[in-house]
Design an enzyme around this catalytic site. Structure first.
Site, PDB file in Angstrom:
ATOM      1  N   GLY A 183      36.603  61.473 204.402  1.00  0.00           N
ATOM      2  CA  GLY A 183      36.139  60.083 204.417  1.00  0.00           C
ATOM      3  C   GLY A 183      36.342  59.372 203.085  1.00  0.00           C
TER       4      GLY A 183
ATOM      5  NE  ARG B  31      28.836  52.330 204.096  1.00  0.00           N
ATOM      6  CZ  ARG B  31      27.958  52.954 204.875  1.00  0.00           C
ATOM      7  NH1 ARG B  31      26.705  52.542 204.900  1.00  0.00           N
ATOM      8  NH2 ARG B  31      28.318  53.984 205.607  1.00  0.00           N
TER       9      ARG B  31
ATOM     10  CG  ASP C 265      29.439  62.801 203.750  1.00  0.00           C
ATOM     11  OD1 ASP C 265      29.157  63.711 204.551  1.00  0.00           O
ATOM     12  OD2 ASP C 265      29.848  61.683 204.118  1.00  0.00           O
TER      13      ASP C 265
ATOM     14  CD  GLU D 142      28.924  59.633 217.477  1.00  0.00           C
ATOM     15  OE1 GLU D 142      28.679  59.071 216.401  1.00  0.00           O
ATOM     16  OE2 GLU D 142      28.540  60.795 217.727  1.00  0.00           O
TER      17      GLU D 142
ATOM     18  CG  ASN E  88      13.145  77.462 152.255  1.00  0.00           C
ATOM     19  OD1 ASN E  88      13.619  76.333 152.352  1.00  0.00           O
ATOM     20  ND2 ASN E  88      11.883  77.720 152.508  1.00  0.00           N
TER      21      ASN E  88
ATOM     22  CB  ALA F  61      14.643  68.022 152.291  1.00  0.00           C
TER      23      ALA F  61
END
Ligand code: UD1
Ligand code: CA
Length: 454
Positions: free
Chosen positions: A12, A16, A103, A152, A375, A378
């Site tokens: 298909g 849509r 689907d 159908e 360690n 920052a």
């Protein structure tokens, strides 16, 4: 289920969806709808798996790499009966055929198994009883209650229109009869199509047993024709995922706010806060806690680790008892040993971090190996890229990297070394020593700021 073939109708157009992607490739739960239908069909171990494709054929074939699938082209969409007819040459003469739609992505394998079993040597239709049957084929029953026809909607009489038993589209059919029935189909109906549903009346005519199986949940038979239906089924899938996790003992702050686009495996006492997304394969060990708004893709997290909110982890491995985030980013190839701390605004890429090491603030670590008990202060950066090539940084055990350090790769910080804050390290920092590269601080006595003229 001996000699079972599965035919998935997927030709298909999906007009849509308003999309250039073929309908059956739209993702649900993170994978193309068709891939999900194929996965469900495989649980029945069919001897043949056939996909009828049409619109967007090449894209569909490319998106589904499974080598054992028989691809059958239906160049013109002349109806579901015509679609199955295209698959006839690929079907064995014996056994049965299960017809699925590409689907209709949420049918449970148990349901499919029941349908095939009910078919047996004859035919079976998966049906549902709905309040609003609009758009569906109606199940017409004879005096003795057996199904004798599917009509159908567009061909229904007023009385048939009122029937609330509908055809979900999924069928089990005997291969021995199939060729005869499919060749007998005509298209003299309201839509000028070859209806697969007409085989039910042919079966009844031929004295073949026609069974019906009721679908347990409406969503198992729900198809996708537009984005609205796709979104609805996605929510149902995610609700089912969440319920399965709850049933297995996972704590979810809100089962309506979790998305699993792949597979989530977990140990005991796992807790997940709101708005987390799991993609691909994710494994969470015992006692793992995931804070709100985290995204984990192809990640393994060992027991006892906590991931604080807003962290993004991808293709990474996290050891036991780590503390990650908030706002941490683990990129592909990040491998953390146990008891590692990765803090906010820290990015780790293609790097190993050893046991008990901490990288807590505003730092980039790339192409690096970090030993244990390190360690990193920052605002540190491994400078791994000169615009052409990438280079590695090696940091030994017990290293202390002061804040604001640039490590210009290739470079090594040996075991026990200390690097002073603000350094640009371009050569080896020797083991056990303090290394720093920093311009000396000067003060100009009596210096005056320039003043603005009025
Ligand atoms: C079909 C059934 C209807 C059922 C409904 C359930 C028929 C004639 N009708 O109707 O009884 O209630 O599904 O949703 O079968 N397809 C092809 N090639 C074609 C036509 C369709 O591959 O030529 C595929 C579509 O991609 C889709 C599936 O078959 O996956 C169903 O087709 P669709 O047009 O949606 O059928 P309906 O009219 O909804
Ligand atoms: Ca449909």
């Amino acid at each position: 289920m001996d000699r079972l073939s599965v035919v998935i109708l997927a030709a298909g157009k999906g007009k849509r969806m308003y999309s250039s992607l073929p309908k059956v490739l739209h993702p649900i739960g993170g994978e193309p709808m068709l891939a999900r239908v194929i996965r469900g069909a495989r649980e029945l171990s069919p001897e043949r798996l056939i996909v009828v494709y049409g619109h967007g054929g090449e894209a569909v074939r490319q998106a589904i790499p499974d080598e054992d699938i028989v691809w059958v082209e239906q160049a013109e969409q002349l109806g579901t009966g015509h679609a199955l007819k295209m698959a006839l040459p690929a079907l064995p003469a014996e056994g049965s055929t299960l017809v699925l739609y590409g689907d209709v992505p949420l049918t449970r394998s148990e349901t499919l198994r029941d349908l095939v079993a009910a078919g047996g040597e004859g035919m079976a239709v998966l049906i549902d009883t709905v309040d609003d049957p609009t758009g569906y084929g109606r199940i017409v029953r004879g005096m003795d209650g057996t199904a004798v026809a599917i009509v159908e909607e567009k061909d229904c009489t007023a009385a048939e229109k009122a029937i609330r038993e509908i055809n979900t589209g999924m069928l089990a059919l005997p291969n021995s009869q199939l060729a005869g029935w499919l060749h007998a189909l005509g298209n003299a109906n309201a839509q000028g199509e070859y209806y697969l549903t007409d085989v039910l009346a042919l079966a009844a005519r031929d004295g073949v047993r026609t069974a019906t199986v009721d679908v347990a949940h409406g969503w198992e038979a729900a198809g996708v024709n537009n984005k609205r239906q796709l979104a609805e089924l996605e929510r149902i899938l995610q609700r089912n995922n969440a319920e399965a996790l709850l049933d297995a003992g996972v704590t979810l702050a809100d089962p309506a706010r979790i998305d699993i686009r792949g597979r989530l495996e977990h140990g005991r006492d796992v807790a997940i806060d709101v708005n987390c997304v799991f993609e691909g394969r994710v494994t969470l060990g015992d006692d793992v806690q995931i804070g709100a708004n985290c995204i984990l893709k192809n990640v393994t997290v060992a027991a006892g680790t906590r991931i604080a909110p807003f962290s993004l982890l991808e293709d990474a491995t996290v050891g036991a008892d780590c503390r990650i985030g908030p706002y941490a980013r683990l990129r592909p190839g990040a491998e953390l040993a146990a008891q590692v701390h990765i803090g906010n605004f820290v990015e780790i890429k293609k790097s190993r971090v050893g046991v008990g090491s901490k990288v807590n603030h505003l730092t980039y670590i790339g192409d690096t190996s970090i030993g244990s008990k390190v360690n990193v202060g920052a605002g540190c950066v491994t400078v791994n890229y000169n615009g052409v090539d990438k280079f590695r940084t090696t940091i030994g055990d017990n290293v202390f990297v002061g804040s604001g350090t640039l490590m210009v790769a290739p470079v090594t910080l040996e075991d026990g070394s200390t690097v002073g804050a603000g350094s640009v390290i371009t050569r080896t920092a020797p083991a056990g020593e303090l290394t720093l590269s920093r311009a000396r601080q000067v003060t100009i006595p009596g210096w005056q700021r320039p003043l603005k003229k009025k």
